[in-house]
Write a protein that holds these residues in place. Structure first.
Motif, PDB file in Angstrom:
ATOM      1  N   GLN A 120      -9.476  11.401   5.065  1.00  0.00           N
ATOM      2  CA  GLN A 120      -9.525  12.755   4.970  1.00  0.00           C
ATOM      3  C   GLN A 120      -9.544  13.176   3.438  1.00  0.00           C
ATOM      4  OE1 GLN A 120      -5.659  12.416   6.657  1.00  0.00           O
ATOM      5  NE2 GLN A 120      -4.828  13.432   5.003  1.00  0.00           N
ATOM      6  N   LEU A 121      -9.656  14.345   3.389  1.00  0.00           N
ATOM      7  CA  LEU A 121      -9.688  14.968   1.971  1.00  0.00           C
ATOM      8  C   LEU A 121      -8.038  15.177   1.296  1.00  0.00           C
ATOM      9  CD1 LEU A 121     -12.342  17.668   2.288  1.00  0.00           C
ATOM     10  CD2 LEU A 121     -12.507  15.251   1.373  1.00  0.00           C
ATOM     11  N   SER A 122      -7.959  15.020   0.059  1.00  0.00           N
ATOM     12  CA  SER A 122      -6.685  15.406  -0.442  1.00  0.00           C
ATOM     13  C   SER A 122      -6.429  16.805  -0.460  1.00  0.00           C
ATOM     14  CB  SER A 122      -6.752  14.992  -1.899  1.00  0.00           C
ATOM     15  OG  SER A 122      -5.396  15.612  -2.626  1.00  0.00           O
ATOM     16  N   THR A 123      -5.143  17.209  -0.057  1.00  0.00           N
ATOM     17  CA  THR A 123      -4.823  18.666  -0.238  1.00  0.00           C
ATOM     18  C   THR A 123      -4.966  19.295  -1.700  1.00  0.00           C
ATOM     19  OG1 THR A 123      -2.297  18.161  -0.151  1.00  0.00           O
ATOM     20  CG2 THR A 123      -3.592  18.670   1.882  1.00  0.00           C
ATOM     21  N   PHE A 124      -4.572  18.228  -2.464  1.00  0.00           N
ATOM     22  CA  PHE A 124      -4.625  18.787  -3.809  1.00  0.00           C
ATOM     23  C   PHE A 124      -6.204  19.107  -4.532  1.00  0.00           C
ATOM     24  CE2 PHE A 124      -0.861  16.033  -3.592  1.00  0.00           C
ATOM     25  CZ  PHE A 124      -0.110  17.121  -3.651  1.00  0.00           C
ATOM     26  N   GLY A 125      -6.791  18.914  -3.802  1.00  0.00           N
ATOM     27  CA  GLY A 125      -8.504  18.842  -4.092  1.00  0.00           C
ATOM     28  C   GLY A 125      -8.744  18.394  -5.723  1.00  0.00           C
ATOM     29  N   SER A 126      -9.556  19.299  -6.585  1.00  0.00           N
ATOM     30  CA  SER A 126      -9.865  18.466  -7.879  1.00  0.00           C
ATOM     31  C   SER A 126      -8.604  18.236  -8.696  1.00  0.00           C
ATOM     32  CB  SER A 126     -10.858  19.399  -8.561  1.00  0.00           C
ATOM     33  OG  SER A 126     -10.353  20.629  -8.581  1.00  0.00           O
ATOM     34  N   ASP A 127      -7.445  18.791  -8.461  1.00  0.00           N
ATOM     35  CA  ASP A 127      -6.539  18.557  -9.292  1.00  0.00           C
ATOM     36  C   ASP A 127      -5.348  17.203  -8.910  1.00  0.00           C
ATOM     37  OD1 ASP A 127      -7.083  20.840 -10.890  1.00  0.00           O
ATOM     38  OD2 ASP A 127      -5.807  22.216  -9.361  1.00  0.00           O
ATOM     39  N   ALA A 128      -6.194  16.522  -7.918  1.00  0.00           N
ATOM     40  CA  ALA A 128      -5.139  15.263  -7.601  1.00  0.00           C
ATOM     41  C   ALA A 128      -4.937  14.616  -8.784  1.00  0.00           C
ATOM     42  CB  ALA A 128      -6.072  14.632  -6.345  1.00  0.00           C
ATOM     43  N   SER A 129      -5.984  14.172  -9.616  1.00  0.00           N
ATOM     44  CA  SER A 129      -5.524  13.205 -10.807  1.00  0.00           C
ATOM     45  C   SER A 129      -4.465  13.825 -11.637  1.00  0.00           C
ATOM     46  CB  SER A 129      -6.723  12.941 -11.387  1.00  0.00           C
ATOM     47  OG  SER A 129      -7.695  12.278 -10.406  1.00  0.00           O
ATOM     48  N   LEU A 130      -4.709  14.902 -11.839  1.00  0.00           N
ATOM     49  CA  LEU A 130      -3.588  15.726 -12.936  1.00  0.00           C
ATOM     50  C   LEU A 130      -2.371  15.753 -12.123  1.00  0.00           C
ATOM     51  CD1 LEU A 130      -3.184  17.296 -15.331  1.00  0.00           C
ATOM     52  CD2 LEU A 130      -3.992  19.301 -14.007  1.00  0.00           C
ATOM     53  N   ILE A 131      -2.207  16.132 -10.960  1.00  0.00           N
ATOM     54  CA  ILE A 131      -0.974  16.045 -10.234  1.00  0.00           C
ATOM     55  C   ILE A 131      -0.271  14.584 -10.119  1.00  0.00           C
ATOM     56  CG2 ILE A 131       0.191  16.655  -8.153  1.00  0.00           C
ATOM     57  CD1 ILE A 131      -1.865  18.845  -7.792  1.00  0.00           C
ATOM     58  N   GLY A 132      -0.970  13.658  -9.857  1.00  0.00           N
ATOM     59  CA  GLY A 132      -0.541  12.425  -9.909  1.00  0.00           C
ATOM     60  C   GLY A 132      -0.191  11.759 -11.264  1.00  0.00           C
ATOM     61  N   ALA A 133      -0.943  11.998 -12.383  1.00  0.00           N
ATOM     62  CA  ALA A 133      -0.454  12.013 -13.796  1.00  0.00           C
ATOM     63  C   ALA A 133       1.149  12.603 -14.066  1.00  0.00           C
ATOM     64  CB  ALA A 133      -1.359  12.340 -14.750  1.00  0.00           C
ATOM     65  N   ILE A 134       1.083  14.008 -13.523  1.00  0.00           N
ATOM     66  CA  ILE A 134       2.408  14.358 -13.741  1.00  0.00           C
ATOM     67  C   ILE A 134       3.253  13.852 -13.037  1.00  0.00           C
ATOM     68  CG2 ILE A 134       3.554  16.588 -13.618  1.00  0.00           C
ATOM     69  CD1 ILE A 134       0.749  18.094 -14.082  1.00  0.00           C
ATOM     70  N   ALA A 135       3.304  13.532 -11.988  1.00  0.00           N
ATOM     71  CA  ALA A 135       4.185  12.741 -11.157  1.00  0.00           C
ATOM     72  C   ALA A 135       4.717  11.581 -11.613  1.00  0.00           C
ATOM     73  CB  ALA A 135       3.688  12.684  -9.690  1.00  0.00           C
TER      74      ALA A 135
END
Length: 117
Positions: free
Chosen positions: A82-97
């Motif tokens: 499936q597709l991430s609900t975070f879209g193209s910001d998934a990497s950025l959100i993961g780094a912040i987490a």
């Protein structure tokens, strides 16, 4: 310069070469994912980042290729792509987490020094 958003825009307008490029990429990704499914038997594979923008073009080819290249159909059917609900910001959100988790998992040293580990 070619980019995923630009190619997707062309695909949305019906450009056959753009659609074919996503289909080919989906087949290549599906082969890789099938190998991961055969080895690790994950419940989900989540496609994020810039490629998730083209998910509607990638997912059919990915799923078709996984079904063809998985060793055991019952394992293949359990793995949901499936597709991430975070879209193209998934990497950025993961780094912040990761940063937030690191800061919150260690109490602050005297003087607020987080560099001592």
């Amino acid at each position: 310069m070619l980019s995923i958003p630009l190619i997707k825009q062309a695909a949305d307008l019906g450009d056959a070469e753009a659609i074919e490029s996503f289909t080919e990429a989906g087949h290549a990704m599906g082969k890789g994912f099938a190998g991961l499914i055969n080895i690790f038997n994950p419940e989900k594979i989540i496609l994020g980042g810039p490629l998730s923008l083209a998910g509607e073009y990638l997912l059919p080819a990915i799923r078709e290729t996984i079904a063809h290249h998985s060793f055991l159909p019952e394992i293949n059917q359990q793995a949901e792509v499936q597709l991430s609900t975070f879209g193209s910001d998934a990497s950025l959100i993961g780094a912040i987490a990761i940063v937030i988790d690191d800061v919150l998992s260690r109490p602050m040293n005297k003087g607020g020094d987080y560099t001592n580990r």
